[in-house]
Design an enzyme around this catalytic site. Sequence first.
Site, PDB file in Angstrom:
ATOM      1  N   SER A  10       0.832  -1.201   0.000  1.00 15.59           N
ATOM      2  CA  SER A  10       0.000   0.000   0.000  1.00 15.59           C
ATOM      3  C   SER A  10       0.867   1.251   0.000  1.00 15.59           C
ATOM      4  O   SER A  10       2.095   1.176   0.122  1.00 15.59           O
ATOM      5  CB  SER A  10      -0.916   0.016   1.241  1.00 15.59           C
ATOM      6  N   SER A  67      11.979  10.223   7.051  1.00 18.18           N
ATOM      7  CA  SER A  67      10.870  11.143   7.295  1.00 18.18           C
ATOM      8  C   SER A  67      11.445  12.490   7.706  1.00 18.18           C
ATOM      9  O   SER A  67      12.551  12.556   8.258  1.00 18.18           O
ATOM     10  CB  SER A  67       9.971  10.616   8.421  1.00 18.18           C
ATOM     11  N   ASP A  70       5.841  -7.682   2.480  1.00 16.74           N
ATOM     12  CA  ASP A  70       4.929  -6.950   3.347  1.00 16.74           C
ATOM     13  C   ASP A  70       4.302  -7.915   4.345  1.00 16.74           C
ATOM     14  O   ASP A  70       4.259  -9.125   4.093  1.00 16.74           O
ATOM     15  CB  ASP A  70       3.832  -6.267   2.516  1.00 16.74           C
ATOM     16  N   VAL A  90      10.166  -7.211   7.983  1.00 16.20           N
ATOM     17  CA  VAL A  90      11.481  -6.799   7.469  1.00 16.20           C
ATOM     18  C   VAL A  90      12.590  -6.946   8.505  1.00 16.20           C
ATOM     19  O   VAL A  90      13.768  -6.991   8.148  1.00 16.20           O
ATOM     20  CB  VAL A  90      11.448  -5.342   6.956  1.00 16.20           C
ATOM     21  N   TYR A 109       9.631   7.174  16.611  1.00 11.65           N
ATOM     22  CA  TYR A 109       9.586   7.346  15.157  1.00 11.65           C
ATOM     23  C   TYR A 109      10.753   8.201  14.676  1.00 11.65           C
ATOM     24  O   TYR A 109      11.448   7.851  13.721  1.00 11.65           O
ATOM     25  CB  TYR A 109       8.252   7.981  14.763  1.00 11.65           C
TER      26      TYR A 109
END
Length: 256
Positions: free
Chosen positions: A15, A147, A36, A58, A160
């Site tokens: 996705s 990110s 995935d 992963v 994160y």
Amino acid sequence: MELAGAAAIVTGGASGIGRACANRLAGLGAHCVILDIQAAKGAEAAREVGGLFVEGDVAEEEPVQAAVDAAGELGPLRVLVNSAGIASAVRTVDRHGQPMPLERFERVVATNLIGTFNCIRLAAAAMARTEPLDDDGQRGAIVNMASVAAFDGQTGQNAYSASKGGVVGMTLPIARDLVPIGVRVNTIAPGLINTPIYGTGEEAEQFKARLAEGVLFPKRLGTADELASMVMELLTNDYINGETVRVDAGIRLPPK
């Protein structure tokens, strides 16, 4: 680097950004393996691009090696796109003085950082066994997904931001590590991208509209295909190596 006929692994390809990357790669003639944890969506994504699906985490060696082996059946492994990742929003200590559960931090780092490195080390080892593509000795290219939170993480993004900051931090040393085998490594730091991570429905749309208010220009969330476009550039432009590129429409995240 020419992508036609090459095998490519896309983690998180069921996705969002990963799926958009797989579609782009297939359009350029690459043979994709989707790795995935989402079995149904992953299998659907693989069918969509005429590729293969491997279910797995992963951060675990066995499924990643299985994806590498599957890619080798499709062609020489030249491409790895590390798009698998999870988010977390928990304060280090909450308003009641309770510490964040350590396992929440460990899980995010395991997926986003350790998982990214795990995929790199196993895919790069397979790339090292392929024939060079050109006089430069190039054998492949890797693109990681970090990110903007790696640079300006918000309240509650401790895990994160740490995980994505780790991805940024290891990009250059890994690019240097892989010089002898002719594999380039780059990273993208996306801003606010419209992916399934925000959910669906009216409430999700209102939340995304509020997020978009902080974007510089264009004043909206980015699309997965816009990120995939930059991935293709980093894969095919042979003179980009060891870089982290922000794709964020100029946003700088506020504390909250």
